[in-house]
Design a protein around this motif. Structure first.
Motif, PDB file in Angstrom:
ATOM      1  N   PHE A   1      66.126 129.627 -15.544  1.00  0.00           N
ATOM      2  CA  PHE A   1      67.241 129.421 -16.463  1.00  0.00           C
ATOM      3  C   PHE A   1      66.850 128.403 -17.537  1.00  0.00           C
ATOM      4  CE2 PHE A   1      71.279 127.859 -18.013  1.00  0.00           C
ATOM      5  CZ  PHE A   1      72.085 128.986 -18.024  1.00  0.00           C
ATOM      6  N   LYS A   2      66.259 127.302 -17.107  1.00  0.00           N
ATOM      7  CA  LYS A   2      65.838 126.251 -18.049  1.00  0.00           C
ATOM      8  C   LYS A   2      64.742 126.777 -18.987  1.00  0.00           C
ATOM      9  CE  LYS A   2      64.838 121.733 -19.064  1.00  0.00           C
ATOM     10  NZ  LYS A   2      65.642 120.855 -19.783  1.00  0.00           N
ATOM     11  N   GLN A   3      63.814 127.538 -18.441  1.00  0.00           N
ATOM     12  CA  GLN A   3      62.716 128.088 -19.244  1.00  0.00           C
ATOM     13  C   GLN A   3      63.245 129.035 -20.325  1.00  0.00           C
ATOM     14  OE1 GLN A   3      60.025 130.611 -17.064  1.00  0.00           O
ATOM     15  NE2 GLN A   3      58.394 130.372 -18.559  1.00  0.00           N
ATOM     16  N   VAL A   4      64.214 129.869 -19.981  1.00  0.00           N
ATOM     17  CA  VAL A   4      64.732 130.863 -20.919  1.00  0.00           C
ATOM     18  C   VAL A   4      65.730 130.261 -21.909  1.00  0.00           C
ATOM     19  CG1 VAL A   4      66.117 132.988 -21.097  1.00  0.00           C
ATOM     20  CG2 VAL A   4      64.322 132.811 -19.365  1.00  0.00           C
ATOM     21  N   THR A   5      66.627 129.413 -21.427  1.00  0.00           N
ATOM     22  CA  THR A   5      67.705 128.908 -22.292  1.00  0.00           C
ATOM     23  C   THR A   5      67.431 127.535 -22.886  1.00  0.00           C
ATOM     24  OG1 THR A   5      68.903 127.800 -20.495  1.00  0.00           O
ATOM     25  CG2 THR A   5      69.434 130.146 -20.908  1.00  0.00           C
ATOM     26  N   GLY A   6      66.530 126.783 -22.251  1.00  0.00           N
ATOM     27  CA  GLY A   6      66.294 125.414 -22.690  1.00  0.00           C
ATOM     28  C   GLY A   6      67.314 124.442 -22.128  1.00  0.00           C
ATOM     29  N   LEU A   7      68.216 124.930 -21.284  1.00  0.00           N
ATOM     30  CA  LEU A   7      69.267 124.104 -20.698  1.00  0.00           C
ATOM     31  C   LEU A   7      69.227 124.194 -19.179  1.00  0.00           C
ATOM     32  CD1 LEU A   7      72.228 125.401 -22.892  1.00  0.00           C
ATOM     33  CD2 LEU A   7      71.129 123.170 -23.132  1.00  0.00           C
ATOM     34  N   THR A   8      69.711 123.168 -18.538  1.00  0.00           N
ATOM     35  CA  THR A   8      69.921 123.268 -17.096  1.00  0.00           C
ATOM     36  C   THR A   8      71.220 124.046 -16.888  1.00  0.00           C
ATOM     37  OG1 THR A   8      71.239 121.245 -16.966  1.00  0.00           O
ATOM     38  CG2 THR A   8      68.827 121.014 -16.687  1.00  0.00           C
ATOM     39  N   THR A   9      71.437 124.516 -15.675  1.00  0.00           N
ATOM     40  CA  THR A   9      72.668 125.255 -15.399  1.00  0.00           C
ATOM     41  C   THR A   9      73.884 124.356 -15.582  1.00  0.00           C
ATOM     42  OG1 THR A   9      72.381 124.832 -13.031  1.00  0.00           O
ATOM     43  CG2 THR A   9      71.626 126.966 -13.865  1.00  0.00           C
ATOM     44  N   SER A  10      73.787 123.088 -15.178  1.00  0.00           N
ATOM     45  CA  SER A  10      74.933 122.183 -15.343  1.00  0.00           C
ATOM     46  C   SER A  10      75.182 121.863 -16.809  1.00  0.00           C
ATOM     47  CB  SER A  10      74.794 120.908 -14.528  1.00  0.00           C
ATOM     48  OG  SER A  10      73.476 120.541 -14.319  1.00  0.00           O
ATOM     49  N   ALA A  11      74.123 121.718 -17.601  1.00  0.00           N
ATOM     50  CA  ALA A  11      74.304 121.469 -19.038  1.00  0.00           C
ATOM     51  C   ALA A  11      74.956 122.691 -19.696  1.00  0.00           C
ATOM     52  CB  ALA A  11      72.968 121.162 -19.700  1.00  0.00           C
ATOM     53  N   PHE A  12      74.580 123.879 -19.264  1.00  0.00           N
ATOM     54  CA  PHE A  12      75.190 125.091 -19.810  1.00  0.00           C
ATOM     55  C   PHE A  12      76.686 125.126 -19.496  1.00  0.00           C
ATOM     56  CE2 PHE A  12      76.722 129.419 -19.309  1.00  0.00           C
ATOM     57  CZ  PHE A  12      76.457 129.933 -20.566  1.00  0.00           C
ATOM     58  N   LYS A  13      77.052 124.783 -18.257  1.00  0.00           N
ATOM     59  CA  LYS A  13      78.459 124.806 -17.856  1.00  0.00           C
ATOM     60  C   LYS A  13      79.299 123.830 -18.679  1.00  0.00           C
ATOM     61  CE  LYS A  13      79.629 125.310 -13.459  1.00  0.00           C
ATOM     62  NZ  LYS A  13      79.674 125.169 -12.002  1.00  0.00           N
ATOM     63  N   GLU A  14      78.673 122.732 -19.133  1.00  0.00           N
ATOM     64  CA  GLU A  14      79.402 121.721 -19.896  1.00  0.00           C
ATOM     65  C   GLU A  14      79.584 122.089 -21.362  1.00  0.00           C
ATOM     66  OE1 GLU A  14      77.320 118.043 -19.241  1.00  0.00           O
ATOM     67  OE2 GLU A  14      77.658 118.140 -17.076  1.00  0.00           O
ATOM     68  N   LEU A  15      78.829 123.075 -21.835  1.00  0.00           N
ATOM     69  CA  LEU A  15      78.930 123.492 -23.238  1.00  0.00           C
ATOM     70  C   LEU A  15      80.305 124.065 -23.542  1.00  0.00           C
ATOM     71  CD1 LEU A  15      75.632 125.422 -24.043  1.00  0.00           C
ATOM     72  CD2 LEU A  15      76.349 123.233 -24.949  1.00  0.00           C
ATOM     73  N   LYS A  16      80.815 123.739 -24.696  1.00  0.00           N
ATOM     74  CA  LYS A  16      82.050 124.376 -25.170  1.00  0.00           C
ATOM     75  C   LYS A  16      81.637 125.650 -25.902  1.00  0.00           C
ATOM     76  CE  LYS A  16      84.894 121.122 -23.967  1.00  0.00           C
ATOM     77  NZ  LYS A  16      85.042 121.095 -22.547  1.00  0.00           N
ATOM     78  N   GLY A  17      82.333 126.729 -25.659  1.00  0.00           N
ATOM     79  CA  GLY A  17      82.022 127.988 -26.336  1.00  0.00           C
ATOM     80  C   GLY A  17      80.827 128.708 -25.750  1.00  0.00           C
ATOM     81  N   HIS A  18      80.294 128.249 -24.660  1.00  0.00           N
ATOM     82  CA  HIS A  18      79.171 128.851 -23.931  1.00  0.00           C
ATOM     83  C   HIS A  18      78.319 129.807 -24.768  1.00  0.00           C
ATOM     84  CE1 HIS A  18      80.778 127.087 -20.316  1.00  0.00           C
ATOM     85  NE2 HIS A  18      81.941 127.608 -20.602  1.00  0.00           N
ATOM     86  N   LYS A  19      77.032 129.604 -24.725  1.00  0.00           N
ATOM     87  CA  LYS A  19      76.091 130.404 -25.500  1.00  0.00           C
ATOM     88  C   LYS A  19      75.715 131.674 -24.761  1.00  0.00           C
ATOM     89  CE  LYS A  19      73.838 126.575 -27.876  1.00  0.00           C
ATOM     90  NZ  LYS A  19      72.577 125.941 -28.145  1.00  0.00           N
ATOM     91  N   ARG A  20      76.601 132.660 -24.794  1.00  0.00           N
ATOM     92  CA  ARG A  20      76.303 133.937 -24.161  1.00  0.00           C
ATOM     93  C   ARG A  20      75.874 134.928 -25.219  1.00  0.00           C
ATOM     94  NH1 ARG A  20      80.321 136.150 -20.581  1.00  0.00           N
ATOM     95  NH2 ARG A  20      78.650 137.590 -20.145  1.00  0.00           N
ATOM     96  N   THR A  21      75.102 135.916 -24.795  1.00  0.00           N
ATOM     97  CA  THR A  21      74.591 136.950 -25.690  1.00  0.00           C
ATOM     98  C   THR A  21      75.094 138.296 -25.213  1.00  0.00           C
ATOM     99  OG1 THR A  21      72.592 135.623 -25.959  1.00  0.00           O
ATOM    100  CG2 THR A  21      72.479 137.915 -26.681  1.00  0.00           C
ATOM    101  N   SER A  22      75.543 139.152 -26.130  1.00  0.00           N
ATOM    102  CA  SER A  22      76.000 140.471 -25.712  1.00  0.00           C
ATOM    103  C   SER A  22      74.788 141.273 -25.207  1.00  0.00           C
ATOM    104  CB  SER A  22      76.691 141.208 -26.864  1.00  0.00           C
ATOM    105  OG  SER A  22      75.789 141.487 -27.887  1.00  0.00           O
ATOM    106  N   LEU A  23      75.040 142.151 -24.250  1.00  0.00           N
ATOM    107  CA  LEU A  23      73.969 142.873 -23.572  1.00  0.00           C
ATOM    108  C   LEU A  23      73.141 143.731 -24.519  1.00  0.00           C
ATOM    109  CD1 LEU A  23      75.711 143.998 -20.280  1.00  0.00           C
ATOM    110  CD2 LEU A  23      74.441 141.921 -20.755  1.00  0.00           C
ATOM    111  N   ASP A  24      73.765 144.281 -25.552  1.00  0.00           N
ATOM    112  CA  ASP A  24      73.007 145.127 -26.465  1.00  0.00           C
ATOM    113  C   ASP A  24      72.129 144.328 -27.421  1.00  0.00           C
ATOM    114  OD1 ASP A  24      75.386 144.242 -27.641  1.00  0.00           O
ATOM    115  OD2 ASP A  24      75.483 145.938 -29.018  1.00  0.00           O
ATOM    116  N   ASN A  25      72.256 142.994 -27.396  1.00  0.00           N
ATOM    117  CA  ASN A  25      71.394 142.153 -28.248  1.00  0.00           C
ATOM    118  C   ASN A  25      70.267 141.477 -27.469  1.00  0.00           C
ATOM    119  OD1 ASN A  25      72.693 142.667 -30.665  1.00  0.00           O
ATOM    120  ND2 ASN A  25      74.226 141.092 -30.295  1.00  0.00           N
TER     121      ASN A  25
END
Length: 186
Positions: free
Chosen positions: A161-185
């Motif tokens: 997760f850290k390698q792909v996103t640059g974030l830890t899982t806990s840092a991702f959970k704390e983000l507002k607006g979560h950085k998700r990507t649609s499956l077709d992208n």
């Protein structure tokens, strides 16, 4: 007769495609991710109308065999990662070779040459997107997420997760607006 459609990655996509088929008067037997089984062959004019309406929605009819095979690889991976319960007890290479009736080396080389990434990287990107989704829902522990997404351990999931996103899982959970990507992208 079957039609194959690019970027059809979720149940909402299936509904949108089915609606477009109905609008142009094409009767269907079944609509699945990336694939539509028709009751009868459409008229050329209907097919052209469908092509145009699908394009306006971000979908594309697939005409050539190599593109079709790549879409089938993507569809198999998306179904495996996002719609199959729990971890799978078999290797991705074996699953793809069996389902698509091609040697995995051929599939891998074709996918890499056209997509610019390996099947494995695409699979990992899908798994990470599924992990993000489960983290946002905040209903499962990290151990449960690791198990459900087929990781051998929480440590392996966290490292990837850290390698792909640059974030830890806990840092991702704390983000507002979560950085998700649609499956077709992906």
């Amino acid at each position: 007769m079957k039609l194959y459609i690019r970027n059809m990655v979720c149940n909402r996509c299936k509904m949108a495609v089915k609606n477009e088929l109905e609008k142009v008067g094409i009767a269907t037997e079944q609509v699945e991710l990336g694939e539509v089984t028709l009751k009868t062959a459409p008229e050329p004019m209907q097919l052209e109308q469908l092509r145009n309406s699908l394009k306006s929605l971000g979908f594309e009819l697939i005409d050539d065999q190599k593109s079709l095979l790549i879409e089938q690889i993507k569809t198999q991976i998306i179904e495996l990662v996002h719609y199959s319960p729990g971890p799978q007890p078999f290797k991705l290479s074996v699953l793809l070779a069996d389902k698509l009736q091609h040697d995995y080396t051929y599939l891998s080389n074709l996918f890499s040459s056209v997509e610019g990434q390996t099947i494995e990287k695409y699979h990992i990107a899908q798994k990470i997107e599924r992990v993000k989704e489960l983290l946002v829902y905040n209903e499962l522990t990290l151990s449960e997420i690791a198990y459900q997404t087929g990781y051998s351990s929480v440590a392996h999931l966290s490292a990837q997760f850290k390698q792909v996103t640059g974030l830890t899982t806990s840092a991702f959970k704390e983000l507002k607006g979560h950085k998700r990507t649609s499956l077709d992208n992906l």
